[in-house]
Every structure is written in C-alpha cells, then in structure tokens.
Design a protein around this motif. Structure first.
Motif, PDB file in Angstrom:
ATOM      1  N   GLY A 148       0.821  -1.201   0.000  1.00 58.80           N
ATOM      2  CA  GLY A 148       0.000   0.000   0.000  1.00 58.80           C
ATOM      3  C   GLY A 148       0.850   1.243   0.000  1.00 58.80           C
ATOM      4  O   GLY A 148       1.904   1.286   0.641  1.00 58.80           O
ATOM      5  N   VAL A 149       0.374   2.265  -0.713  1.00 57.40           N
ATOM      6  CA  VAL A 149       1.098   3.537  -0.801  1.00 57.40           C
ATOM      7  C   VAL A 149       0.114   4.676  -0.581  1.00 57.40           C
ATOM      8  O   VAL A 149      -0.981   4.681  -1.166  1.00 57.40           O
ATOM      9  N   ASP A 150       0.503   5.646   0.236  1.00 58.17           N
ATOM     10  CA  ASP A 150      -0.323   6.837   0.443  1.00 58.17           C
ATOM     11  C   ASP A 150       0.595   8.026   0.695  1.00 58.17           C
ATOM     12  O   ASP A 150       1.685   7.867   1.259  1.00 58.17           O
ATOM     13  N   ALA A 151       0.136   9.202   0.305  1.00 59.45           N
ATOM     14  CA  ALA A 151       0.943  10.412   0.484  1.00 59.45           C
ATOM     15  C   ALA A 151       0.901  10.943   1.916  1.00 59.45           C
ATOM     16  O   ALA A 151       1.746  11.758   2.288  1.00 59.45           O
ATOM     17  N   ASP A 152      -0.072  10.501   2.709  1.00 58.68           N
ATOM     18  CA  ASP A 152      -0.243  11.036   4.057  1.00 58.68           C
ATOM     19  C   ASP A 152       0.461  10.134   5.066  1.00 58.68           C
ATOM     20  O   ASP A 152       0.019   9.009   5.316  1.00 58.68           O
ATOM     21  N   PRO A 153       1.552  10.604   5.669  1.00 55.47           N
ATOM     22  CA  PRO A 153       2.286   9.763   6.624  1.00 55.47           C
ATOM     23  C   PRO A 153       1.447   9.318   7.811  1.00 55.47           C
ATOM     24  O   PRO A 153       1.646   8.217   8.334  1.00 55.47           O
ATOM     25  N   ALA A 154       0.503  10.144   8.258  1.00 60.51           N
ATOM     26  CA  ALA A 154      -0.326   9.770   9.399  1.00 60.51           C
ATOM     27  C   ALA A 154      -1.207   8.567   9.067  1.00 60.51           C
ATOM     28  O   ALA A 154      -1.379   7.659   9.892  1.00 60.51           O
ATOM     29  N   LEU A 155      -1.754   8.544   7.860  1.00 57.39           N
ATOM     30  CA  LEU A 155      -2.592   7.419   7.461  1.00 57.39           C
ATOM     31  C   LEU A 155      -1.757   6.155   7.311  1.00 57.39           C
ATOM     32  O   LEU A 155      -2.195   5.062   7.702  1.00 57.39           O
ATOM     33  N   VAL A 156      -0.558   6.283   6.762  1.00 56.63           N
ATOM     34  CA  VAL A 156       0.313   5.121   6.603  1.00 56.63           C
ATOM     35  C   VAL A 156       0.721   4.577   7.964  1.00 56.63           C
ATOM     36  O   VAL A 156       0.754   3.359   8.178  1.00 56.63           O
ATOM     37  N   GLU A 157       1.010   5.460   8.900  1.00 57.27           N
ATOM     38  CA  GLU A 157       1.362   5.006  10.251  1.00 57.27           C
ATOM     39  C   GLU A 157       0.190   4.259  10.886  1.00 57.27           C
ATOM     40  O   GLU A 157       0.377   3.236  11.559  1.00 57.27           O
ATOM     41  N   ALA A 158      -1.027   4.736  10.665  1.00 59.55           N
ATOM     42  CA  ALA A 158      -2.208   4.037  11.186  1.00 59.55           C
ATOM     43  C   ALA A 158      -2.356   2.671  10.531  1.00 59.55           C
ATOM     44  O   ALA A 158      -2.703   1.686  11.201  1.00 59.55           O
ATOM     45  N   ALA A 159      -2.101   2.596   9.232  1.00 59.50           N
ATOM     46  CA  ALA A 159      -2.174   1.309   8.534  1.00 59.50           C
ATOM     47  C   ALA A 159      -1.162   0.322   9.120  1.00 59.50           C
ATOM     48  O   ALA A 159      -1.489  -0.851   9.344  1.00 59.50           O
ATOM     49  N   ARG A 160       0.040   0.791   9.369  1.00 60.70           N
ATOM     50  CA  ARG A 160       1.067  -0.081   9.945  1.00 60.70           C
ATOM     51  C   ARG A 160       0.677  -0.567  11.338  1.00 60.70           C
ATOM     52  O   ARG A 160       0.913  -1.721  11.700  1.00 60.70           O
ATOM     53  N   ALA A 161       0.072   0.337  12.119  1.00 60.08           N
ATOM     54  CA  ALA A 161      -0.312  -0.026  13.484  1.00 60.08           C
ATOM     55  C   ALA A 161      -1.496  -0.986  13.508  1.00 60.08           C
ATOM     56  O   ALA A 161      -1.522  -1.927  14.298  1.00 60.08           O
ATOM     57  N   ASP A 162      -2.473  -0.731  12.647  1.00 65.76           N
ATOM     58  CA  ASP A 162      -3.726  -1.486  12.700  1.00 65.76           C
ATOM     59  C   ASP A 162      -3.714  -2.754  11.858  1.00 65.76           C
ATOM     60  O   ASP A 162      -4.484  -3.679  12.127  1.00 65.76           O
ATOM     61  N   HIS A 163      -2.870  -2.789  10.832  1.00 64.71           N
ATOM     62  CA  HIS A 163      -2.917  -3.903   9.879  1.00 64.71           C
ATOM     63  C   HIS A 163      -1.515  -4.395   9.528  1.00 64.71           C
ATOM     64  O   HIS A 163      -1.037  -4.220   8.397  1.00 64.71           O
ATOM     65  N   PRO A 164      -0.801  -5.013  10.471  1.00 64.62           N
ATOM     66  CA  PRO A 164       0.516  -5.560  10.137  1.00 64.62           C
ATOM     67  C   PRO A 164       0.376  -6.694   9.133  1.00 64.62           C
ATOM     68  O   PRO A 164      -0.638  -7.385   9.089  1.00 64.62           O
ATOM     69  N   GLY A 165       1.381  -6.831   8.300  1.00 62.09           N
ATOM     70  CA  GLY A 165       1.360  -7.877   7.274  1.00 62.09           C
ATOM     71  C   GLY A 165       1.678  -7.303   5.915  1.00 62.09           C
ATOM     72  O   GLY A 165       2.774  -7.533   5.382  1.00 62.09           O
ATOM     73  N   PRO A 166       0.771  -6.508   5.320  1.00 63.69           N
ATOM     74  CA  PRO A 166       1.134  -5.822   4.079  1.00 63.69           C
ATOM     75  C   PRO A 166       2.254  -4.813   4.321  1.00 63.69           C
ATOM     76  O   PRO A 166       2.506  -4.402   5.459  1.00 63.69           O
ATOM     77  N   ARG A 167       2.894  -4.411   3.260  1.00 62.25           N
ATOM     78  CA  ARG A 167       3.904  -3.359   3.364  1.00 62.25           C
ATOM     79  C   ARG A 167       3.242  -2.031   3.041  1.00 62.25           C
ATOM     80  O   ARG A 167       2.638  -1.873   1.966  1.00 62.25           O
ATOM     81  N   TRP A 168       3.333  -1.080   3.957  1.00 67.28           N
ATOM     82  CA  TRP A 168       2.708   0.230   3.796  1.00 67.28           C
ATOM     83  C   TRP A 168       3.801   1.280   3.616  1.00 67.28           C
ATOM     84  O   TRP A 168       4.697   1.386   4.446  1.00 67.28           O
ATOM     85  N   LEU A 169       3.712   2.073   2.555  1.00 68.43           N
ATOM     86  CA  LEU A 169       4.749   3.036   2.208  1.00 68.43           C
ATOM     87  C   LEU A 169       4.155   4.428   2.006  1.00 68.43           C
ATOM     88  O   LEU A 169       3.043   4.577   1.500  1.00 68.43           O
ATOM     89  N   VAL A 170       4.926   5.444   2.380  1.00 65.92           N
ATOM     90  CA  VAL A 170       4.564   6.829   2.096  1.00 65.92           C
ATOM     91  C   VAL A 170       5.114   7.186   0.723  1.00 65.92           C
ATOM     92  O   VAL A 170       6.303   6.965   0.448  1.00 65.92           O
ATOM     93  N   GLY A 171       4.264   7.733  -0.148  1.00 67.56           N
ATOM     94  CA  GLY A 171       4.737   8.116  -1.467  1.00 67.56           C
ATOM     95  C   GLY A 171       3.685   8.855  -2.265  1.00 67.56           C
ATOM     96  O   GLY A 171       2.479   8.737  -2.005  1.00 67.56           O
ATOM     97  N   ASP A 172       4.147   9.619  -3.221  1.00 67.26           N
ATOM     98  CA  ASP A 172       3.289  10.377  -4.138  1.00 67.26           C
ATOM     99  C   ASP A 172       2.960   9.478  -5.321  1.00 67.26           C
ATOM    100  O   ASP A 172       3.866   9.050  -6.055  1.00 67.26           O
ATOM    101  N   LEU A 173       1.697   9.204  -5.555  1.00 68.09           N
ATOM    102  CA  LEU A 173       1.311   8.315  -6.646  1.00 68.09           C
ATOM    103  C   LEU A 173       1.713   8.869  -8.013  1.00 68.09           C
ATOM    104  O   LEU A 173       1.953   8.104  -8.943  1.00 68.09           O
ATOM    105  N   ALA A 174       1.805  10.181  -8.130  1.00 77.63           N
ATOM    106  CA  ALA A 174       2.192  10.782  -9.412  1.00 77.63           C
ATOM    107  C   ALA A 174       3.660  10.553  -9.730  1.00 77.63           C
ATOM    108  O   ALA A 174       4.090  10.724 -10.874  1.00 77.63           O
ATOM    109  N   GLU A 175       4.446  10.161  -8.714  1.00 77.68           N
ATOM    110  CA  GLU A 175       5.878   9.910  -8.897  1.00 77.68           C
ATOM    111  C   GLU A 175       6.239   8.489  -8.459  1.00 77.68           C
ATOM    112  O   GLU A 175       7.390   8.217  -8.114  1.00 77.68           O
ATOM    113  N   LEU A 176       5.290   7.595  -8.507  1.00 79.14           N
ATOM    114  CA  LEU A 176       5.449   6.263  -7.945  1.00 79.14           C
ATOM    115  C   LEU A 176       6.612   5.508  -8.576  1.00 79.14           C
ATOM    116  O   LEU A 176       6.684   5.360  -9.791  1.00 79.14           O
TER     117      LEU A 176
END
Length: 201
Positions: free
Chosen positions: A73-101
């Motif tokens: 998973g990729v999202d530009a918002d670090p707070a949302l990515v941190e929540a994803a990591r905390a709530d859903h371990p297993g997938p890899r969650w990354l901070v990034g701009d989809l326009a520059e993926l």
C-alpha cells in the motif's frame, strides 16, 4: 512530492486523525469495510500481488491480505500510513506520491497483478496529476494486469476526464458500475467504479 495533494490542501488541521478515528470506530462497530476488496478479489487469481494505491488507513489492503493476496500500500499522508502499519501488520505500507510512484526504488521491483484505487483517491491527488497517477500505476502492472478505480463523480474530477486520462495512460476500459457491489452504471450516477486493464502487449 512535487505538488501537494488536494487531501493536504483542501482539508483542515486534524482531518487525517479524524479520518483514522472514523474508520477505527467503524471497524470496532462491525461495519462492512471490505466491499472494495471483495470485488478486487473476484477479479484476480488466489495469491495475487496487489497494489493498494492511495491506501489510507489500510482497510482495503488488509482485507485483501486476509484473503491471501500479497499487498503493498502507498499513500501520500504519513499519518494514514502510520495508522495502517499499526492497525494492519502484514502488508507493506509506504509513504509516497502516486504521481511519482517508483516502487522499485523502495525495494518492490516485482510487477503487480492488480491495483485498487478506492476511497476517492483520484479526487484527492494534486490538481493536474491525474493522468500521471494512472500512468505510474499502469507502469507497475504486469501485462494484462487490472486496475479498479472508484470515486465520486461530484468531486471535481469529471468521468469524461478520467476516461481520457486512462486512455492516455494506456489502460483499456472494460467495465463501469455505479457501486463496488456492481449496481448498473448510469450517466447520472454520483459514483463510478471503473475496471481498466493494461494491454497484454
């Protein structure tokens, strides 16, 4: 990130935490948060590699991982990515701009079988980057890979512009529905779920 997303510029302070709290409460209340994941799961073989583009708090990617898929998973918002990591371990969650993926640079060079772009992501990317977002997502798909995109048609990104951007990104439109549970598309629908495919050659 070259251009700030609409998520950053058009929402107020505290919006990200409000969004995190909202989905945590919905999950705690037993709400069905896996509708998008069910449709994606139905379009790909078991154990597929799936890109959750604009993953937010990770609810869609987590549901896909629970079904046996390999998710990044990729999202530009670090707070949302941190929540994803905390709530859903297993997938890899990354901070990034989809326009520059560029996931190869992040240690994820393997192409994806599918990508899901849910939660109005296309309406929240930086203005003028919509085609670039679709192009970068397409670049990470294997030939014949599928992209499922859902967003509100009343959020400033016209469906006609989306269709033109998808074609420019070399993605072939296959299906369109009015909801993630496959209600028929109508021209006056206020939501669109589009199924796009990267040509095999």
């Amino acid at each position: 990130m070259a251009n700030p997303t609409r998520w950053a510029t058009e929402t107020g302070p505290g919006h990200s935490q409000w969004y995190i709290d909202r989905f945590r409460k919905l999950a705690a209340d037993g709400a069905d948060l896996a509708g998008e994941a069910r449709l994606v799961d139905a379009t790909v073989p078991p154990g597929s590699r799936i890109l959750d583009a604009g993953c937010g708090t990770g609810r869609v990617g987590a549901a896909l991982a629970a079904r046996g898929h390999r998710v990044v998973g990729v999202d530009a918002d670090p707070a949302l990515v941190e929540a994803a990591r905390a709530d859903h371990p297993g997938p890899r969650w990354l901070v990034g701009d989809l326009a520059e993926l560029d996931l190869a640079a992040a240690g994820e060079p393997e192409p994806f079988d599918a990508a899901v772009v849910a939660g109005n992501v296309m309406a929240f990317v930086a203005p003028g980057t919509e085609q670039a977002v679709l192009s970068r997502i397409a670049a990470h798909l294997r030939p014949d890979g599928v992209v499922l995109v859902g967003f509100g048609t009343d959020r400033g990104y016209r469906i006609e512009d989306f269709d033109a951007d998808a074609v420019a990104a070399r993605l072939r439109p296959e299906h369109r529905f009015a909801t993630w549970d496959l209600r028929p598309w109508r021209d006056d629908a206020d939501f669109a779920v589009s199924v796009l495919r990267k040509p095999a050659r």
